[in-house]
Design an enzyme around this catalytic site. Structure first.
Site, PDB file in Angstrom:
ATOM      1  N   HIS A 275       0.875  -1.193   0.000  1.00  0.00           N
ATOM      2  CA  HIS A 275       0.000   0.000   0.000  1.00  0.00           C
ATOM      3  C   HIS A 275       0.905   1.233   0.000  1.00  0.00           C
ATOM      4  CE1 HIS A 275      -3.435   2.451   0.630  1.00  0.00           C
ATOM      5  NE2 HIS A 275      -3.683   2.229   1.908  1.00  0.00           N
ATOM      6  N   HIS A 314      -2.949  -2.409  -9.502  1.00  0.00           N
ATOM      7  CA  HIS A 314      -3.846  -1.743  -8.575  1.00  0.00           C
ATOM      8  C   HIS A 314      -5.128  -2.541  -8.469  1.00  0.00           C
ATOM      9  CE1 HIS A 314      -6.129   1.455  -6.648  1.00  0.00           C
ATOM     10  NE2 HIS A 314      -4.958   1.966  -6.337  1.00  0.00           N
ATOM     11  N   ASP A 370       2.530   5.316  -7.080  1.00  0.00           N
ATOM     12  CA  ASP A 370       3.810   5.239  -6.373  1.00  0.00           C
ATOM     13  C   ASP A 370       4.995   4.928  -7.271  1.00  0.00           C
ATOM     14  OD1 ASP A 370       2.968   5.900  -3.869  1.00  0.00           O
ATOM     15  OD2 ASP A 370       2.218   3.889  -3.472  1.00  0.00           O
TER      16      ASP A 370
END
Ligand code: ACO
Length: 436
Positions: A275, A314, A370
């Site tokens: 995460h 994701h 990210d």
């Protein structure tokens, strides 16, 4: 055996082949109205009734929400109906924070008041610095900030009044205001540098950069490009509906714990490498790959499941993450100031190769938020241990908005999922001398 209908009377007809019984399950806006409607499905009258089994909540909506809309197939993200691209282009982070928390964009006077209120609450009790001093010099910044946020709950006992909207709003302001201070203090502790106290006339991100990086000068003027880049990164990370940490926030908050304790718990969920810890993991992965020559070998290892391509994939986006697109543009602006981060070349090449590989194409694996954020953070001078903290600061806004929405939702109760028990059937206790 119908239960209550919906407005347009859409129903799912279910036949239980064990009994031949047929049930009408109401549909609302395309979904089963309530999983509780399954409970009427029984073989015997005294059965518990049917549940749905959904590990990791892959297909379970736990709430109705008006905060964030995601269309994962088309790469769309909106806060309160505004596209993320427009907010990242035209709004400030605090303006977006107001939008997420209050539901609409502020007028100038409302924004001025909000900025003033946040600025006014940036200081932390001096004992927080003593708490941080207790950590080893090499303690991870996320561990320090999680502890400091949890500790704040002991300074504000009135935060327990979670049913009181005024008391709630006060804690929300405090948390949004103090997160950068806690984060900066954790960083200064790690570096063995004296704490720099907040400067209230600076912007939210300029003040943060000042508390982090000011050394030996009276006035610190952050580069406006970097100040804005951080603001944009904060906007992109402010909320993302019912992800792991937000669900943790709602679950903890549903027991009516105070918001400091709940945010500390949400931060714990964010910390994991799957995460919010992913940006740190991406940087370590890129360093490990070391050069573009090593990419094909790395990709092979990912395909053989010996590695995971961090920053890719994701649960919700099965298209390019819209935040990653904006971050790529921000990276160019930042590198104009800081010079190009050599890891960018590895990341760009990795993305190019991965997007053409069957393994990634057939699984719809694209870069997520990210993949590039860590490269920017590193170029701005942040050590990798600060990356998840940099995620937690803006996400605090989303957590708090979701927490508030949960508390005001008459359909919500204390969170308590069911289980399917697969252990031993009832058996008798053996005295220790009789056990084989
Ligand atoms: N590298 C290699 N394979 C992957 C990756 C990846 N990054 N992500 C998913 N896969 C594969 C899985 O192995 C699985 O393959 P299989 O069907 O052959 O078993 C398939 O793609 C589907 O993936 P799941 O694990 O079922 O997807 P899930 O929705 O459970 O996980 C997650 C999503 C955790 C984000 C995952 O893609 C991942 O681990 N990514 C890397 C970590 C990361 O970047 N996390 C940040 C997410 S963004 C955020 O939280 C802010």
């Amino acid at each position: 055996m119908a239960s209550k209908g919906t407005e347009n009377n859409e129903m799912l007809t279910v036949t239980d082949n064990r009994t031949g019984e047929t049930y009408e399950i109401p549909i609302h806006e395309g979904d089963v109205l309530s999983a509780m409607d399954l409970r009427q499905i029984k073989v015997e009258d005294d059965d518990f009734g049917m549940m749905s089994y959904d590990p990791a909540f892959k297909n379970t909506a736990s709430t109705r929400s008006t905060i964030t809309y995601i269309d994962g197939s088309n790469g769309i993200l909106e806060y309160r109906g505004y596209p993320i691209e427009q907010l990242a282009e035209r709004a400030s982070f605090l303006e977006v924070a107001y939008l997420i928390l209050r539901g609409s964009l502020p007028h100038q006077s409302g924004l001025d008041q909000w900025v003033h209120d946040i600025t006014f609450h940036t200081y932390v009790h001096e004992n927080i610095t003593k708490l941080l001093d207790g950590f080893r010099y090499d303690a991870h910044a996320m561990g320090m900030v999680i502890s400091a946020v949890a500790a704040l709950s002991t300074f504000y006992p009135e935060a327990k009044n979670v049913e009181d909207p005024e008391a709630r709003w006060f804690q929300i302001q405090r948390l949004v205001a103090k997160m950068p201070t806690l984060a900066a203090f954790a960083y200064r502790h790690h570096r063995g540098l004296p704490y720099v106290y907040p400067e209230n006339e600076l912007s939210y991100t300029a003040n943060f950069l000042n508390m982090l990086f000011r050394i030996g000068v009276k006035e610190y003027k952050p580069n406006p490009v970097l100040e804005r880049a951080l603001d944009v990164l904060f906007i992109l990370h402010a909320d993302h509906e019912q992800n792991c940490s937000t669900t943790a926030m709602r679950v903890i908050g549903s027991s009516q714990a105070d918001p400091y304790t709940a945010v500390a718990g949400a931060m714990g969920a964010l910390y994991g490498p799957l995460h919010g810890g992913a940006n740190e993991a991406v940087l370590r992965m890129l360093k490990r790959i070391g050069s573009t020559d090593n990419i094909p070998d790395f990709i092979e290892r990912v395909k053989n499941r010996e590695e995971r391509l961090m920053g890719f994939g994701h649960r919700v986006y099965k298209a390019y993450d819209p935040r990653a697109k904006i971050i790529k543009r921000t990276a160019d602006e930042v590198f104009e100031v800081t010079g190009r981060n050599p890891l960018l070349d590895i990341a760009l090449e990795l993305e190019k190769i991965a997007l053409n590989e069957e393994y990634f194409v057939e699984r719809n694996l694209y870069p997520n938020v990210d993949f590039y954020s860590g490269i920017i953070y590193q170029a701005m001078g942040f050590p990798v241990e600060m990356f998840p903290v940099l995620f937690a600061i803006p996400r605090t806004v989303g957590w708090l908005a979701q927490w508030q929405e949960m508390l005001e939702d008459p359909e919500q109760r204390i969170a308590r999922p069911r289980q399917v028990y697969t252990g031993e059937k009832r058996r008798e206790f053996d005295p220790i001398e009789d056990r084989g």
